[in-house]
Write an enzyme that holds these catalytic residues in place. Sequence first.
Site, PDB file in Angstrom:
ATOM      1  N   LYS A  25       0.832  -1.210   0.000  1.00 26.80           N
ATOM      2  CA  LYS A  25       0.000   0.000   0.000  1.00 26.80           C
ATOM      3  C   LYS A  25       0.864   1.255   0.000  1.00 26.80           C
ATOM      4  O   LYS A  25       1.572   1.526   0.965  1.00 26.80           O
ATOM      5  CB  LYS A  25      -0.914   0.048   1.237  1.00 26.80           C
ATOM      6  CG  LYS A  25      -1.914   1.201   1.138  1.00 26.80           C
ATOM      7  CD  LYS A  25      -2.633   1.503   2.409  1.00 26.80           C
ATOM      8  CE  LYS A  25      -2.032   2.634   3.193  1.00 26.80           C
ATOM      9  NZ  LYS A  25      -2.010   3.936   2.516  1.00 26.80           N
ATOM     10  N   GLY A  41       6.819   4.727   8.447  1.00 31.34           N
ATOM     11  CA  GLY A  41       5.930   5.862   8.657  1.00 31.34           C
ATOM     12  C   GLY A  41       6.128   6.442  10.039  1.00 31.34           C
ATOM     13  O   GLY A  41       7.212   6.325  10.625  1.00 31.34           O
ATOM     14  N   SER A  42       5.076   7.037  10.556  1.00 26.85           N
ATOM     15  CA  SER A  42       5.199   7.732  11.837  1.00 26.85           C
ATOM     16  C   SER A  42       5.303   6.747  12.997  1.00 26.85           C
ATOM     17  O   SER A  42       4.772   5.633  12.947  1.00 26.85           O
ATOM     18  CB  SER A  42       4.000   8.656  12.035  1.00 26.85           C
ATOM     19  OG  SER A  42       2.816   7.895  12.063  1.00 26.85           O
ATOM     20  N   THR A  43       5.961   7.196  14.052  1.00 23.05           N
ATOM     21  CA  THR A  43       6.093   6.366  15.247  1.00 23.05           C
ATOM     22  C   THR A  43       4.720   6.080  15.846  1.00 23.05           C
ATOM     23  O   THR A  43       4.452   4.985  16.342  1.00 23.05           O
ATOM     24  CB  THR A  43       7.029   7.065  16.264  1.00 23.05           C
ATOM     25  OG1 THR A  43       8.340   7.104  15.680  1.00 23.05           O
ATOM     26  CG2 THR A  43       7.104   6.333  17.585  1.00 23.05           C
ATOM     27  N   GLU A  44       3.836   7.060  15.730  1.00 25.59           N
ATOM     28  CA  GLU A  44       2.487   6.895  16.276  1.00 25.59           C
ATOM     29  C   GLU A  44       1.767   5.696  15.629  1.00 25.59           C
ATOM     30  O   GLU A  44       1.223   4.831  16.312  1.00 25.59           O
ATOM     31  CB  GLU A  44       1.747   8.189  15.955  1.00 25.59           C
ATOM     32  CG  GLU A  44       0.434   8.370  16.616  1.00 25.59           C
ATOM     33  CD  GLU A  44      -0.263   9.592  15.991  1.00 25.59           C
ATOM     34  OE1 GLU A  44       0.396  10.376  15.277  1.00 25.59           O
ATOM     35  OE2 GLU A  44      -1.468   9.716  16.223  1.00 25.59           O
ATOM     36  N   GLY A  52       3.250   3.329  13.921  1.00 29.03           N
ATOM     37  CA  GLY A  52       4.074   2.151  14.221  1.00 29.03           C
ATOM     38  C   GLY A  52       3.644   1.507  15.540  1.00 29.03           C
ATOM     39  O   GLY A  52       3.539   0.281  15.652  1.00 29.03           O
ATOM     40  N   GLU A  79      10.014   0.897  10.493  1.00 32.37           N
ATOM     41  CA  GLU A  79      11.012   1.944  10.242  1.00 32.37           C
ATOM     42  C   GLU A  79      10.283   3.258  10.485  1.00 32.37           C
ATOM     43  O   GLU A  79       9.430   3.661   9.698  1.00 32.37           O
ATOM     44  CB  GLU A  79      11.513   1.819   8.796  1.00 32.37           C
ATOM     45  CG  GLU A  79      12.877   2.445   8.611  1.00 32.37           C
ATOM     46  CD  GLU A  79      12.789   3.902   8.230  1.00 32.37           C
ATOM     47  OE1 GLU A  79      12.795   4.733   9.154  1.00 32.37           O
ATOM     48  OE2 GLU A  79      12.705   4.200   7.031  1.00 32.37           O
ATOM     49  N   CYS A 106      13.052  10.687   7.134  1.00 36.10           N
ATOM     50  CA  CYS A 106      13.037  10.159   8.497  1.00 36.10           C
ATOM     51  C   CYS A 106      14.388  10.330   9.184  1.00 36.10           C
ATOM     52  O   CYS A 106      14.460  10.517  10.384  1.00 36.10           O
ATOM     53  CB  CYS A 106      12.606   8.699   8.503  1.00 36.10           C
ATOM     54  SG  CYS A 106      13.505   7.715   7.318  1.00 36.10           S
ATOM     55  N   GLU A 165       9.540  15.174  15.838  1.00 35.05           N
ATOM     56  CA  GLU A 165       9.938  15.068  14.432  1.00 35.05           C
ATOM     57  C   GLU A 165       9.135  16.099  13.643  1.00 35.05           C
ATOM     58  O   GLU A 165       7.916  15.973  13.512  1.00 35.05           O
ATOM     59  CB  GLU A 165       9.636  13.656  13.923  1.00 35.05           C
ATOM     60  CG  GLU A 165      10.070  13.461  12.500  1.00 35.05           C
ATOM     61  CD  GLU A 165       9.831  12.052  11.982  1.00 35.05           C
ATOM     62  OE1 GLU A 165       8.739  11.508  12.225  1.00 35.05           O
ATOM     63  OE2 GLU A 165      10.730  11.510  11.328  1.00 35.05           O
TER      64      GLU A 165
HETATM   65  P1  NAI Z   1       1.547   7.907   8.735  1.00 34.66           P
HETATM   66  O1  NAI Z   1       2.417   7.105   9.601  1.00 34.66           O
HETATM   67  O2  NAI Z   1       0.152   8.166   9.208  1.00 34.66           O
HETATM   68  O3  NAI Z   1       1.399   7.223   7.304  1.00 34.66           O
HETATM   69  C1  NAI Z   1       2.293   6.299   6.752  1.00 34.66           C
HETATM   70  C2  NAI Z   1       1.533   5.201   6.032  1.00 34.66           C
HETATM   71  O4  NAI Z   1       0.755   4.462   6.974  1.00 34.66           O
HETATM   72  C3  NAI Z   1       0.534   5.695   4.999  1.00 34.66           C
HETATM   73  O5  NAI Z   1       0.527   4.794   3.924  1.00 34.66           O
HETATM   74  C4  NAI Z   1      -0.791   5.638   5.731  1.00 34.66           C
HETATM   75  O6  NAI Z   1      -1.905   5.507   4.881  1.00 34.66           O
HETATM   76  C5  NAI Z   1      -0.627   4.412   6.585  1.00 34.66           C
HETATM   77  N1  NAI Z   1      -1.438   4.369   7.792  1.00 34.66           N
HETATM   78  C6  NAI Z   1      -1.977   5.400   8.485  1.00 34.66           C
HETATM   79  N2  NAI Z   1      -2.644   4.946   9.552  1.00 34.66           N
HETATM   80  C7  NAI Z   1      -2.509   3.601   9.561  1.00 34.66           C
HETATM   81  C8  NAI Z   1      -2.959   2.566  10.431  1.00 34.66           C
HETATM   82  N3  NAI Z   1      -3.667   2.819  11.518  1.00 34.66           N
HETATM   83  N4  NAI Z   1      -2.622   1.300  10.134  1.00 34.66           N
HETATM   84  C9  NAI Z   1      -1.880   1.018   9.056  1.00 34.66           C
HETATM   85  N5  NAI Z   1      -1.441   1.949   8.200  1.00 34.66           N
HETATM   86  C10 NAI Z   1      -1.745   3.232   8.447  1.00 34.66           C
HETATM   87  O7  NAI Z   1       2.251   9.271   8.419  1.00 34.66           O
HETATM   88  P2  NAI Z   1       1.567  10.619   7.916  1.00 34.66           P
HETATM   89  O8  NAI Z   1       0.265  10.883   8.574  1.00 34.66           O
HETATM   90  O9  NAI Z   1       1.535  10.541   6.461  1.00 34.66           O
HETATM   91  O10 NAI Z   1       2.614  11.689   8.448  1.00 34.66           O
HETATM   92  C11 NAI Z   1       2.524  12.204   9.775  1.00 34.66           C
HETATM   93  C12 NAI Z   1       3.871  12.401  10.375  1.00 34.66           C
HETATM   94  O11 NAI Z   1       4.529  11.141  10.509  1.00 34.66           O
HETATM   95  C13 NAI Z   1       4.849  13.220   9.560  1.00 34.66           C
HETATM   96  O12 NAI Z   1       4.697  14.574   9.745  1.00 34.66           O
HETATM   97  C14 NAI Z   1       6.161  12.728  10.065  1.00 34.66           C
HETATM   98  O13 NAI Z   1       6.490  13.375  11.266  1.00 34.66           O
HETATM   99  C15 NAI Z   1       5.897  11.278  10.331  1.00 34.66           C
HETATM  100  N6  NAI Z   1       6.329  10.439   9.210  1.00 34.66           N
HETATM  101  C16 NAI Z   1       7.504   9.788   9.312  1.00 34.66           C
HETATM  102  C17 NAI Z   1       7.947   9.046   8.257  1.00 34.66           C
HETATM  103  C18 NAI Z   1       9.224   8.324   8.311  1.00 34.66           C
HETATM  104  O14 NAI Z   1       9.731   7.888   7.292  1.00 34.66           O
HETATM  105  N7  NAI Z   1       9.792   8.130   9.459  1.00 34.66           N
HETATM  106  C19 NAI Z   1       7.222   8.967   7.006  1.00 34.66           C
HETATM  107  C20 NAI Z   1       5.965   9.641   7.021  1.00 34.66           C
HETATM  108  C21 NAI Z   1       5.570  10.353   8.085  1.00 34.66           C
END
Ligand code: NAI
Length: 782
Positions: A181, A233-236, A238, A255, A289, A386
């Site tokens: 996804k 993605g986000s730690t939250e 994760g 990650e 990240c 972050e």
């Molecule tokens: P996110 O962690 O919500 O999204 C990343 C992926 O996870 C997307 O494909 C999203 O559709 C999916 N996702 C969202 N909720 C989910 C759930 N409950 N279960 C499974 N998959 C889910 O990140 P978002 O909202 O796009 O960005 C928010 C903040 O997170 C950013 O401002 C940044 O601080 C951080 N972030 C960190 C990343 C990294 O590489 N470490 C990458 C993206 C965001």
Amino acid sequence: MDYGPAPESTKEAQAWLDGHERRFGLFIDNAWTPASDTFASTNPADGKELAQLTQAGSDDIDRAVAAARRAQPGWVAMGGHGRARVMYALARLLQRHARLFAVIETLDNGKTIRETRDADLPLAARHFYHHAGWAQLQSEEFADYRAVGVVGQIVPWNFPLLMLAWKIAPALAAGNTVVFKPAEFTSLSALLFAEICQQAGVPPGVVNIVTGDGRVGEAIVNHAGIDKIAFTGSTEVGRLIRKATAGTGKKLSLELGGKSPFIVFEDADLDAAVEGLVDSIWFNQGQVCCAGSRLLIQESVEERFLAKVRARMENLRLGSPLDKSMDVGALVDPVQQQRIHGLVESARAEGCTIWQPNCELPATGSWFLPTLITGASTSAAVAQAEIFGPVLVAMSFRTPAEAVQLANNTVYGLAACVWSESISLALDIAPQIKAGVVWINTANQFDAACGFGGYRESGFGREGGKEGMYEYMTALSEDARPALPVVEAKGKVSSSESGSVFGIDRTAKLYIGGKQARPDGAYSRAINGAGGAFLGDVGEGNRKDIRNAVEAAHKASGWAKATAHNRAQVLYYIAENLAIRADEFAARLAAMTGAKNPEKEVQASIERLFYYAAWADKYDGLAHQPPMHGITVALNEPVGVIGIICPNESPLLGFISLVAPALALGNRVIAVPSEAYPLAATDLYQVLDTSDLPGGALNIVTGSADELARTLASHSDVDAVWRHDGSAEGCAEVERLSAGSLKRTWVGGGKGRDWYDTKQAGGRAVLAHASQVKNVWIPYGV
Ligand code: NAI
């Protein structure tokens, strides 16, 4: 003289979008579903809609998982060479269509064409080439492993295609099939990749791509037909995924976020460091990240360095991402822009100085100026959270020790940069930083051969390199694990407040900080033997005892720094002292468990100690040669403080099989011995006392496995928890509770292990659980 505009043509990309009527369905079983329940994907640089994408429903996920399941045996049956050929074709096609991919990525994400063309695409192609190689070598290099099965992969929007490559390439190489996804903001390059899969001869069902928001991610995470989740993605999120997968047996790699330090020492080449900083925090608008978002500068050069940084910021060109001369593009979405704005304004309100270059923002789209924040306290939100934007927070330090302390003052541990012309200083700092990647005199370098991933709340598991391949495989010995009947704990807890119980010889205390300690609660547990006869009492450890043990373990940090040779010697010495008292231990085991041949367990325990002593100075790292002027040294560092809940079966051998590898690699341990048969472990106190093991390296707390596991899994200063006592619910609870500080876990679920079988007991694979790889990038041959 200024640069003239140098726009990249979007003709081919627009034709591709038009060819799909700008409406995309899902890619399942090598075919497109009709678009339905669609949402818009826009260009963040101008806010214009690019296409309508499908929000996948749960039926779609069912179909994608079913297709992946059907396809998996055939994909494995194609053999390593068969898979390598397909992956090689993918790499070639990515290269052939590199410009189309780069333009699509820039349109969809807002990052500059310079970056998509020069970084994202070459790295994505390299990932498929490198992993085609692992597919080819799989039978030789991973002979004891099989593919996990069907893998669910969820990625963010900051490197849409590159993250796809990081996820899909190792999964396919190992023989898995995937349900992938992309992020809802940036799905187009993944959909273009689907077409490449058709052309490359990827069999139907091997790669399935489903689009949509977090709900689609959740449906993948919760799907019973998925064997592993790989998330970036986000730690939250994760943390949510860690909780959702707890107890399901799904393999998991995360990650997550970072707040990486960029450390500049006074003897650094300051001009080179400024360029490194540009790559570190303004690359991809800081939406990285591992962005070097915390600048730590030695006080003596602070003003000089910041003046250079400001001058360089004035020269950064921000504007149309399709213009080949732009350095800074658009943010992925206005939501991010508002988030960053909020954080920067809160810093301003707290009295921080906010500096931005004198530059006009485009009238439409989602933008943020490169920003330098000074005057923030170490606990300020901008110094801890972050930001995920082009925002740098600068602080100063006086001594190298202070630099390390500031660098590690974060819940994250993804990456760090160290700038110094002194090799001794740089190589002294690198091991002290708690991060999975350390770049010396360089920044944001990546390569498929080098593992990438975090310490602490930046997640666990590695992507890239050999270590990344293991994330997509299961040891064959795991399949052979027996469904052993769970041994019930028999001890009865009684109060010993009078103190009498702990006054008599047959009462074992706890072992904390190298000393025997009375349990805090002054309760004990009577241990009866196989025939029901009373054998002795053990202390009933509680939350306070665990806290004391964790404190003692942290104080014993010297064990992590002891040489591998020294740790091996200590383990051999424990084995020697155990051998001297082998009869005594055998008699104890016979009395407790009724074992007919208890000597066998003692001898196997001695051998196991030898086995991990042997590994202590042989589980070396690797030196990679990425395509840059440098080497990457992959070091196996200890995880830190590990809580281990030991099994009831083979109480001595099980204990040794888990504790010895953890100690061998320099971890400090809080072991909870078999709840039913703890006396074999408490008898070890004297063996340990005479074996030169430093106090606090191994702490033993007897009592209720459930209660002690719960405390260990919730303790924020424990880095990992292993549970192998066959309690499925107990293991699930450990995984759930570990989400708090994102501890590493290794749990056995409801299955037993034949502890006599070295591989089933964990063998070499335990060493991977007992260590985390730090990749240090070092200039070499420049
Ligand atoms: P996110 O962690 O919500 O999204 C990343 C992926 O996870 C997307 O494909 C999203 O559709 C999916 N996702 C969202 N909720 C989910 C759930 N409950 N279960 C499974 N998959 C889910 O990140 P978002 O909202 O796009 O960005 C928010 C903040 O997170 C950013 O401002 C940044 O601080 C951080 N972030 C960190 C990343 C990294 O590489 N470490 C990458 C993206 C965001």
